[in-house]
Design a protein around this motif. Structure first.
Motif, short mmCIF file in Angstrom:
data_model
loop_
_atom_site.label_atom_id
_atom_site.label_comp_id
_atom_site.label_asym_id
_atom_site.label_seq_id
_atom_site.Cartn_x
_atom_site.Cartn_y
_atom_site.Cartn_z
N ALA A 168 0.27 6.85 4.58
CA ALA A 168 -0.95 7.23 3.87
C ALA A 168 -1.21 6.29 2.70
N LEU A 169 -0.14 5.91 2.01
CA LEU A 169 -0.29 4.97 0.90
C LEU A 169 -0.73 3.60 1.42
N LEU A 170 -0.17 3.19 2.56
CA LEU A 170 -0.60 1.92 3.15
C LEU A 170 -2.07 1.98 3.55
N GLY A 171 -2.46 3.10 4.14
CA GLY A 171 -3.87 3.24 4.51
C GLY A 171 -4.78 3.10 3.30
N ARG A 172 -4.36 3.67 2.20
CA ARG A 172 -5.16 3.56 0.97
C ARG A 172 -5.21 2.11 0.49
N VAL A 173 -4.08 1.41 0.57
CA VAL A 173 -4.06 0.00 0.16
C VAL A 173 -4.99 -0.82 1.04
N LEU B 90 2.69 3.30 -4.45
CA LEU B 90 1.40 2.72 -4.09
C LEU B 90 1.29 1.31 -4.67
N GLU B 91 1.70 1.17 -5.91
CA GLU B 91 1.66 -0.15 -6.55
C GLU B 91 2.54 -1.14 -5.80
N GLU B 92 3.73 -0.69 -5.38
CA GLU B 92 4.65 -1.60 -4.69
C GLU B 92 4.15 -1.96 -3.30
N ILE B 93 3.57 -0.99 -2.59
CA ILE B 93 3.02 -1.28 -1.27
C ILE B 93 1.84 -2.25 -1.38
#
Length: 890
Positions: free
Chosen positions: A35-40, A202-205
Motif C-alpha cells: 500500500a505504501l508502494l502504491g502511494r509512492v 513511506l519515506e524510505e520506500i
C-alpha cells in the motif's frame, strides 16, 4: 493528492493470492508495504503509472491462474503497449515490489525464530547442533559424541561472484526498512504511534523508488571486499559466538556460563574476495594485500571494542575477587611494556585488578591494529594466553559467571577470527602456472603477467608474517588435471622467493571440475601425496588434506544429473582412499546459489553424502545473493549455522552412513541408467550444430555482461561460439532469466523415463537421500520456470528443433517429478516454498514480458544509436527485477 485507502492501494500483491496462503502477520506486512508502494507510485511516478502497473499486475495474475493462451496474450499485449519510458518505470515498480516482499519474508522468518527462542518451555529444534549431539550420543556413546563435537568444523568461504544485481545503495535502503518494520511491530504491541512508523517507512520506500537501481560501473575487487565486510561487521562477529553459546546452553543446562564450555569454536570463515584471480585480471597481488589489510582492520577494531566493553563491566574489587598470582604477573608485564597505559588503567581501576588487565589488553589490541611494534601482539595465541589468564583468575576467585560470560565470548571470537577475520584463499588456473613455469625454464625475461603470478607468493608470505599463518596459505588450483598441476605451485613459490628465500607455508588444494577430472581425482590424489612437498605438509598438519569439487562446471560439462552422480562417486572414492591412507580429508564444495550450481538446502545435501566424506568437516563456497540471504540478519545467520553444523555432526552417525551406503548400492543400476540416458540427452542439445550462438540469442547472456554485477569478466576471453570457456555463472544466470532454468534439470526427465518404473522411483525417493535431494531441487527449479514464457524466449532463435527439444524435456521432467513426489503439482510436499513461488511468479512474469520485449527489439538490430541505450537499460532493469523475484539465481 488525497491519500489512498487500504482497499484502493491493496498494493502489487493482490487480495486473491495473498488472502489464504500467507501467515497472517506476514500478509499484513506485505499489504502494508505494498500500500505504501502504491502511494509512492501515485505521488512520485509519472501520471498514470500506478494504473498501468495495476493493469499489468492483474493481467499476469489472470494469466497465471487461467493458463489459457488468450489470458497470456492479453498480458503480453499490455507489456508491449507501453512506451519505452513507461516500460522503464513499470519494471522499476515491480523490482521495488520484490525487494519489499523479500524483506517481508525475511522479517517473518526472523519473527518466527525470535518467538521460538523466547519460549523457555520449547525443546531444541530437531535440526540443531544440540539435538544432533543427543542423537549421535545414542549411537556412539557420550565420549565419542563429545570428541566429534569438539572436532566439528563448518567452513563457509565467501566468493566474489555477485549475481545479485542490486546496488549497495539499494541494499542499504532495504536494511533500513527491515529496522523500521521491527519498530512497526513494537508500535503495534506497545500502543505507540503506528502512523509515525508507517510514515517513516513511506519515506524510505520513496527513497528506494528514487534510487537508481543499476550500478553505473562495475565494482572493483576492493569494493567487493568492503561489501563483504559489512556482513562480518553487522552479523557474523556477534552471531558466531552466540551460536556457540546456544549450543553450550543446551548441552550444559543451568550450569552453562558458570564453568568451562564443552563447545569449542567450530566455525572458520574463508574468503576468495580479493584472492580469486582465475580469469579475473583485476585481482592483483596489490589487491590481495589490501584485502588482507581491510579484513584485519575490521576484526582488530572489533576485538578492541569488545575488550574495552568487558573491561567496563569487570568492576570486581580485589577484596571480593582477589587476583591470581598469574594475573598479578600479567599486570606487571603489561604495565612495564605500556607505562602510559598502566597509569591510566590504575586511575580508572584503582582496586579492580581484572578490569585493569582488560584495559591494558585492549590497548595492546589497538597497538596491534596500529602496527606499534613495541606493544602489539605478535599473533592471536599471545592474546588468547592473556585472556585465559584473566579468565582463570576470575574462576579461581569464585567469579565463574564473569569468567565464562562475556569474556568467554571474546575468547571464542579470537579463536574463530584470529587477527585476520577470514582465511584469504588464492585461486588460479593450472594453465597459467604452466605458462609461467615454461617462461622461467626458457631463461629469458618474464612477462608482466608472469611477474604478477610470482608476486602473489611473495604477498602470501607477507600476509602470513603480519597476521599469522592462518591468514592466508590455501592455494586452489582450478582445472587440476594431474599431480604436476599441484607440484607447479610449490615450484613457483620457490622461484618467487629466490635462492635461499623462505617460501610461504602453502596448502595446495586441487579443484576437480570437469567430469573427466572428477573421475581421475582419486588417482591424482594418491600420486600427489607421495611428492616431498605434500608429504612434508601432511606431516606438519597431522595428515590433514583438502580437495575441492566443482559443481557448476561439471554440470555444464555433462548435465546436472550426470554431474550429481559423478560428484557422489568422486567423493566416495576420494573418501575411501583417504580412510585407507590415514588422511583427515576435508571436501571443499564449490556450490553456488542456483540449483544448476549445486545450490539448494545445504543441510539435506550434507546428510546425503557418501560415508566418511564429511566426518565432521564441511567446507563450501557461499556467493551472490546467498551470502546476504543466509548471513545478512543475525537471527537467520545463527539458525543457518546451527542447521548446517548439525548436519555436519550428524553425517558421521553410523545409521546415516549405513543408510547412504546401502541406498547407493541398492540403486546402483538406477544410477547407471540415469547417468547414460541423461548425458545422451544433454549432449543432443549442447553439442548440436549452432547451439552456442543460439543460446546467446534466446537468453540475455550477452547483455548480462553489460550489467555491472561484479569485477569478474563473464567469459575467459573467448567468443560465444564456444561454451567451454563461458563461465558457469552466466550460463546458469542466463537460463534463469529466460525462465527455463535449464542448467538445473535438463536431462532428468529422459533419465527417469529410461528407468521407467514409477514404483521403483518412488521407493528410491523414500530410501535414497541423493536421489531425493536431486528430485526436490529440480522441483524447485521447475517451479520457478514457466513453459509459456520460456517458449517465447526460445522462439527468438529461429531453431524450432532446439526449442522443441528443450520444451519437450521440460514437460517430461515436470511430469515425472510430480508423479514421483505425489500431490497435484510441483512442490506439493513443500507448501511453504510452493507458497513463496506462487506469490512471486505472476510478478516475475510481468518483468519477463518486459524483458522479452527488450530482447526482441535488440535482436531485430533496427534500433538507432539514440534508441539502443534505452532498450538496453530496460533489459538490464528487468534482469535486476527478475533476479530479485527468483532469488537463488547464481
Amino acid at each position: 493528492m488525497r491519500e489512498l485507502t487500504r482497499t484502493e492501494a491493496i498494493d502489487l500483491v493482490g487480495r486473491d493470492e495473498a488472502e489464504n496462503e500467507l501467515p497472517e502477520r506476514m500478509r499484513a506486512d506485505v499489504r502494508m508495504l505494498g500500500a505504501l508502494l502504491g502511494r509512492v507510485l501515485r505521488e512520485s511516478g509519472s501520471p498514470g503509472l500506478y494504473e498501468d502497473v495495476e493493469r499489468l499486475r492483474q493481467a499476469t495474475i489472470a494469466a497465471y491462474t487461467d493458463e489459457s493462451p488468450e489470458a497470456f496474450e492479453r498480458a503480453a499485449r499490455i507489456a508491449d503497449s507501453f512506451s519505452i519510458e513507461r516500460a522503464d518505470e513499470v519494471a522499476r515498480a515491480f523490482t521495488v515490489y520484490f525487494h519489499l516482499v523479500n524483506l517481508a519474508e525475511e522479517h517473518q522468518r526472523v519473527r518466527v525464530l525470535r518467538e521460538r527462542d523466547g519460549r523457555p518451555e520449547k525443546e531444541d529444534a530437531a535440526d540443531s547442533v544440540a539435538a544432533a549431539f543427543v542423537r549421535l550420543s545414542a549411537e556412539v556413546g557420550d565420549d565419542t559424541a563429545l570428541q566429534r563435537l569438539q572436532g566439528l568444523r563448518f567452513h563457509p568461504v565467501f566468493t566474489a561472484h555477485p549475481t545479485e544485481a542490486r546496488r549497495r545503495a539499494v541494499s542499504s535502503s532495504i536494511r533500513r526498512l527491515v529496522a523500521l518494520l521491527t519498530e512497526h511491530d513494537a508500535s503495534l504491541q506497545g500502543g505507540a504511534d503506528e502512523r509515525r512508523a508507517e510514515r517513516r517507512m513511506l519515506e524510505e520506500i520513496d527513497t528506494l523508488w528514487r534510487t537508481a537501481p543499476l550500478r553505473a560501473e562495475k565494482p572493483t575487487p576492493v569494493d567487493e571486499v568492503r561489501a563483504i565486510m559489512a556482513v562480518f561487521d553487522e552479523t557474523l562477529y556477534t552471531a558466531v559466538p552466540h551460536v556457540y553459546r546456544r549450543v553450550d546452553d543446551a548441552l550444559q543446562g543451568p550450569a552453562a556460563g558458570s564453568r568451562t564450555p564443552v563447545v569449542r569454536p567450530f566455525v572458520r570463515l574463508g574468503t576468495w574476495v580479493g584472492g580469486d584471480r582465475d580469469g579475473n585480471p583485476f585481482v592483483t597481488a596489490s589487491v590481495t594485500k589490501k584485502a588482507a589489510g581491510i579484513a584485519a582492520e575490521h576484526i582488530l577494531l572489533g576485538l578492541q571494542h569488545s575488550a574495552d566493553r568487558i573491561a567496563k563491566t569487570l568492576t570486581l574489587a580485589a577484596d571480593t575477587t582477589p587476583p591470581s598470582a598469574e594475573l598479578t604477573a600479567l599486570l606487571q608485564r603489561l604495565s612495564a611494556a605500556d607505562e602510559d597505559g598502566a597509569a591510566d588503567a590504575a586511575k580508572r581501576a584503582k582496586v579492580e585488578p581484572h578490569k585493569r588487565a582488560m584495559l591494558l589488553i585492549a590497548r595492546r589490541i589497538a597497538a596491534t591494529r596500529r602496527r606499534d611494534a613495541d606493544l602489539s601482539y605478535r599473533d592471536p595465541e599471545l592474546l588468547l594466553r592473556d585472556l585465559r589468564t584473566v579468565q582463570d583468575s576470575l574462576a579461581a576467585a569464585g567469579a565463574p559467571r564473569q569468567a565464562y560470560g562475556h569474556l568467554q565470548q571474546l575468547l571464542w571470537q579470537v579463536e574463530t577470527f584470529g587477527f585476520h577475520l577470514a582465511e584469504l584463499e588464492v585461486r588460479q588456473h593450472s594453465a597459467v602456472h604452466a605458462r609461467v613455469l615454461a617462461e622461467a625454464a626458457a631463461g629469458g625475461p618474464l612477462s608482466t603477467q608472469s611477474e604478477e603470478v610470482l608476486e602473489v607468493f611473495r604477498t602470501i608470505a607477507q600476509i602470513q608474517h603480519r597476521y599469522g599463518p592462518r591468514a592466508a596459505g590455501r592455494y586452489i588450483v582450478s582445472f587440476t588435471q594431474s599431480a604436476a598441476d599441484l607440484v607447479a605451485v610449490h615450484e613457483l613459490a620457490r622461484i618467487a622467493v629466490g635462492p635461499g628465500g623462505r617460501p610461504p607455508v602453502l596448502d595446495v588444494i586441487p579443484l576437480f571440475e570437469t567430469f573427466a577430472d572428477l573421475q581421475a581425482a582419486p588417482q591424482i590424489m594418491a600420486e600427489i601425496v607421495q611428492h616431498p612437498d605434500f608429504a612434508a605438509r601432511l606431516e606438519a598438519t597431522e595428515r590433514r588434506l583438502e580437495v575441492m569439487l566443482g559443481y557448476s562446471d561439471s554440470s555444464k560439462d555433462v548435465g546436472p544429473v550426470a554431474a550429481n552422480l559423478a560428484l557422489y562417486e568422486a567423493q566416495a572414492k576420494i573418501a575411501a582412499w583417504a580412510q585407507d591412507a590415514g588422511i583427515h580429508l576435508t571436501l571443499f564444495h564449490g556450490r553456488g546459489g542456483a540449483l544448476g550450481r549445486g545450490g539448494g538446502p545445504a543441510n539435506s545435501a550434507i546428510l546425503a553424502q557418501p560415508p566418511h566424506s564429511v566426518d565432521g568437516r564441511f567446507k563450501l563456497t557461499e556467493q551472490g545473493e546467498v551470502i546476504f540471504a543466509r548471513y545478512g540478519d543475525p537471527a537467520i545467520a545463527m539458525r543457518h549455522i546451527d542447521q548446517v553444523a548439525a548436519a555436519v555432526l550428524l553425517a558421521s552417525a553410523p545409521s546415516i552412513e549405513r543408510r547412504n551406503s546401502e541406498a547407493a548400492e541398492r540403486y546402483a543400476d538406477v544410477a547407471t541408467t540415469m547417468d547414460a540416458a541423461s548425458r545422451e540427452r544433454f549432449f543432443s542439445l549442447v553439442k548440436a550444430d549452432g547451439f552456442a550462438p543460439w543460446f546467446a540469442t534466446v537468453t540475455p547472456m550477452e547483455e548480462i555482461g553489460l550489467l555491472a554485477l561484479g569485477s569478474r569478466p563473464a567469459r575467459r576471453g573467448l567468443s560465444v561460439e564456444s561454451l567451454e570457456d563461458l563461465r558457469a555463472i552466466p550460463w546458469v544466470f542466463a537460463w534463469s532469466q529466460a525462465r527455463i532454468n535449464l542448467a538445473g534439470w535438463f536431462g532428468l526427465g529422459t533419465a527417469l523415463e529410461a528407468v521407467g518404473d514409477l514404483d521403483l522411483l518412488r521407493r528410491a525417493y523414500d530410501e535414497w537421500p541423493l536421489f531425493r535431494t536431486v528430485i526436490d531441487n529440480v522441483g524447485m527449479s521447475l517451479a520457478k520456470a514457466d513453459g509459456r514464457i520460456a517458449r517465447r524466449y526460445l522462439d527468438l532463435g529461429d531453431r524450432p528443433d532446439l526449442a522443441d527439444l528443450v520444451v519437450g524435456e521440460l514437460e517430461l521432467t515436470t511430469d515425472w517429478v510430480v508423479r514421483i513426489v505425489g500431490g497435484d503439482g510441483l512442490l506439493a510436499n513443500k507448501p511453504v516454498l510452493q507458497r513463496a513461488v506462487k506469490m512471486r511468479s505472476p510478478y516475475v512474469d510481468a518483468l519477463s514480458l518486459l524483458q522479452l520485449r527488450a530482447l526482441r527489439a535488440l535482436r531485430a538490430g533496427e534500433l538507432t544509436d539514440e534508441e539502443l541505450p534505452q532498450w538496453q537499460r530496460l533489459l538490464l532493469l528487468s534482469v535486476s527485477g527478475v533476479s530479485a523475484g527468483l532469488q537463488n539465481t547464481g
